[in-house]
Design an enzyme around this catalytic site. Structure first.
Site, short mmCIF file in Angstrom:
data_model
loop_
_atom_site.label_atom_id
_atom_site.label_comp_id
_atom_site.label_asym_id
_atom_site.label_seq_id
_atom_site.Cartn_x
_atom_site.Cartn_y
_atom_site.Cartn_z
N ASP A 31 -0.45 0.49 -1.69
CA ASP A 31 -0.85 -0.49 -0.67
C ASP A 31 -1.67 0.13 0.45
OD1 ASP A 31 1.41 0.88 0.08
OD2 ASP A 31 2.67 -0.90 0.40
N HIS A 65 3.67 2.12 3.88
CA HIS A 65 4.77 1.91 4.83
C HIS A 65 5.74 3.10 4.83
CE1 HIS A 65 3.32 -2.02 3.35
NE2 HIS A 65 3.33 -2.29 4.64
N ASP A 123 3.27 5.66 0.12
CA ASP A 123 3.11 4.23 0.32
C ASP A 123 2.55 4.01 1.74
OD1 ASP A 123 4.51 1.49 -0.92
OD2 ASP A 123 4.42 1.48 1.28
N HIS A 148 12.38 1.29 0.87
CA HIS A 148 12.90 0.75 2.14
C HIS A 148 14.42 0.55 2.10
CE1 HIS A 148 8.96 0.39 3.73
NE2 HIS A 148 8.56 -0.54 2.88
ZN LIG Z 1 4.50 -0.46 1.16
#
Ligand SMILES: [Zn+2]
Length: 582
Positions: free
Chosen positions: A518, A431, A429, A395
């Site tokens: 995740d 996200h 991931d 991120h």
């Molecule tokens: Zn994540």
């Protein structure tokens, strides 16, 4: 010893490779002044046209951090007879090249092993002054033959291989055989075929047929005989090198646990690494490699220098145990950073749950070292490396942190490897990998693919939509695959296969996988429910990718199943993994 790495030159067209090859030729001219320019040029033709020459040409170089070539070797592989021939091995003259020759030789032995070849044949000038009028090279020849003897490699005796093509020439080379420690008894039949192949293909414009016939006919011993050990005792253990391509290099961030934010609800915690490690160790496939140090410049060629300095300084200034959370965000005037450090946090951050504390910089900094070590190990010949790091990185954009991430470990590794060819990033991931996207948005040298929960409901909310495809020359080199709130393992794998297909079409030199776990059932930050078996299936899909892969750990916060999912993922990966030569 000087620092250097060994890499195989994949093609002769990339500008960085051309520069390296020119340095190779320079060294070659110094060591082999009698080799004509035509013969030197022919090396490129050989490399690019294996069909014509009936062997593949592998060029390995040792280079230092400034891309100076310290040594090289050229190894032929003749697939129809299944043996390797070492055409050249040489190091740049000078003190700083110590250890280079040995390291290169070990690397080509690994290559020969990986090809499952019978072994390496090579020519070495004789160490017997009775057959050489010029005695000046005898000492050097002795040390060379002694070097190979350490590996069990010795001259083949009892044949006419040393007969000169032009009558009257002396000091003709021995044919040395290294069986790679496999204790091979080479039959005369096999040896005849191999000797013929060497003379016909390597010396296609030099050895007449009657000469070849004579030499081949002279092979009588069955199995063929190698010279007795001359420099070392026979029972001395023979050097064996690791089959590094088979094992997965594992680099663990040993500084990760200093980054422990002891606040209720802060789920990015040290136990994550321990649970993964405990489970993957059971696979017996990982080789722990120590993390190496790298200068800041590798970070600041990805992250804005002001952000880097801010993060470093603020961590340093904070008292032990105090965390600051960004709380004011520069929606109105981004061009004027505030002067107060805690307010400034909002200038450099995208959310309110990624705090800064005293140890965050050091932990993130050593995470970067791990990712870079993994990248460098790929250059050295590992097919797979896994940087098991936290804090995560995907991120973090060039000038902002967030989502528990401070430095973009994977993107920094990509930038490091980019000199060696195109790179693909696959972010799995839960996200969106907004950091990779932002950093490489306008690059066609980096294909970025992210499969994630749709930002309409999933963090980071503002990026990760399917219509974000890159810009400028990078258009269509950014691929987002946002998926719905709930998805089965079977559905997921369809999208994963689609992503892999794109990567294979892109033909990168290396693949970096941002490995987030995740996507698992019960993860507090996700909405999907992949189970251990789904992770195994996902791993098997990735195993089919023929390029070297660096896995970099990202998210995954359901600690009870985190390790098991990592283990089944790698189990699947290892079950299908193909290690390709090129
Ligand atoms: Zn994540």
């Amino acid at each position: 010893m000087a620092i250097f790495k060994i890499r195989k030159i994949s093609d002769t067209y990339l500008p960085s490779n051309i520069a390296s090859i020119n340095q190779v030729f320079k060294i070659l001219r110094i060591h082999f002044p009698t080799v004509s320019e035509g013969k030197i040029k022919e090396i490129l033709d050989q490399k690019n046209d294996p069909q014509k020459y009936k062997f593949s040409t592998n060029i390995f170089i040792a280079e230092d951090g400034k891309y100076n070539v310290k040594g090289f070797s050229i190894l032929f592989y003749m697939p129809d007879k299944n043996f390797c021939f070492l055409d050249y091995i040489a190091v740049k003259p000078g003190r700083t090249s110590s250890g280079v020759g040995g390291a290169i030789y070990e690397r080509i032995r690994e290559e020969a092993q990986m090809l499952k070849s019978i072994g390496i044949f090579m020519e070495c000038l004789p160490d017997d002054d009775k057959i050489c009028a010029d005695k000046s090279k005898i000492k050097q020849n002795k040390s060379r033959l002694a070097f190979y003897e350490r590996y069990g490699a010795r001259p083949i005796v009892g044949t006419k291989y040393e007969t000169s093509v032009t009558p009257g020439d002396d000091c003709e080379p021995y044919l040395v055989f290294d069986d790679l420690g496999n204790d091979i008894r080479l039959s005369s039949h096999q040896a005849k075929k191999i000797i013929r192949a060497i003379l016909e293909r390597k010396y296609h414009d030099y050895c007449p047929e009657h000469y070849i016939k004579e030499v081949v006919a002279s092979v009588k011993d069955d199995p063929i005989k190698l010279r007795e050990y001359k420099y070392y005792a026979k029972d001395r253990p023979i050097l064996k090198n690791y089959a590094i391509r088979e094992e997965i290099a594992l680099i663990i961030n040993d500084k990760h646990d200093i980054h422990h934010i002891k606040e209720v609800g802060y789920i990015e915690s040290p136990v994550r690494i321990r649970s993964i490690l405990k489970e993957i160790e059971k696979l017996n496939a990982f080789k722990i490699k120590p993390s190496r140090g790298y200068p800041d410049k590798y970070i600041t060629q990805v992250h804005n220098l002001k952000y880097f300095n801010y993060f470093k300084t603020v961590c340093d200034k904070l008292p032990e145990g105090k965390s600051i959370y960004p709380y004011v965000f520069p929606v109105r005037n981004v061009t004027r950073p505030p002067s107060d450090y805690s307010v400034l946090a909002g200038y450099y951050c995208i959310d309110t749950f990624t705090p800064i504390n005293k140890s965050a910089f050091l932990a993130a900094r050593s995470g970067v070292n791990c990712a870079l070590t993994g990248a460098e190990l790929l250059l050295e010949g590992y097919h797979t490396a896994y940087a098991l790091v936290r804090p995560p990185g995907h991120h973090a954009e060039s000038d902002v942190f967030g989502g528990f991430c401070y430095f973009n470990n994977a993107s920094i590794a990509v930038k490091f490897l980019l000199k060696y060819g195109k790179i693909a990033i696959l972010d799995i991931d839960y996200h969106h990998g907004n950091g990779h996207q932002q950093i490489f948005y306008d690059s066609k040298e980096v294909l970025t693919i992210s499969i994630h929960g749709n930002p309409s409901f999933a963090y980071p909310y503002f990026t990760g939509f399917a219509d974000e495809k890159g810009e400028g020359s990078g258009l269509n080199y950014n691929v987002n695959i946002p998926l719905k709130k709930s998805i089965s393992g079977v559905e997921y794998i369809r999208y994963l296969k689609k992503a892999i297909k794109k990567i294979i079409e892109f033909r990168p030199e290396y693949l970096i996988v941002s490995l987030g776990l995740d996507t698992a059932k019960g993860d507090p930050t996700g909405t999907w429910s992949l189970n251990a078996n789904d992770f195994r299936n996902n791993g098997s899909e990735l195993g089919k990718i023929p390029f070297p892969i660096l896995f970099v750990q990202e998210g995954g916060y359901k600690n009870r199943t985190l390790g098991i999912n990592a283990r089944t993922f790698f189990e699947g990966y290892l079950s299908t993994r193909v290690i390709k030569n090129n």
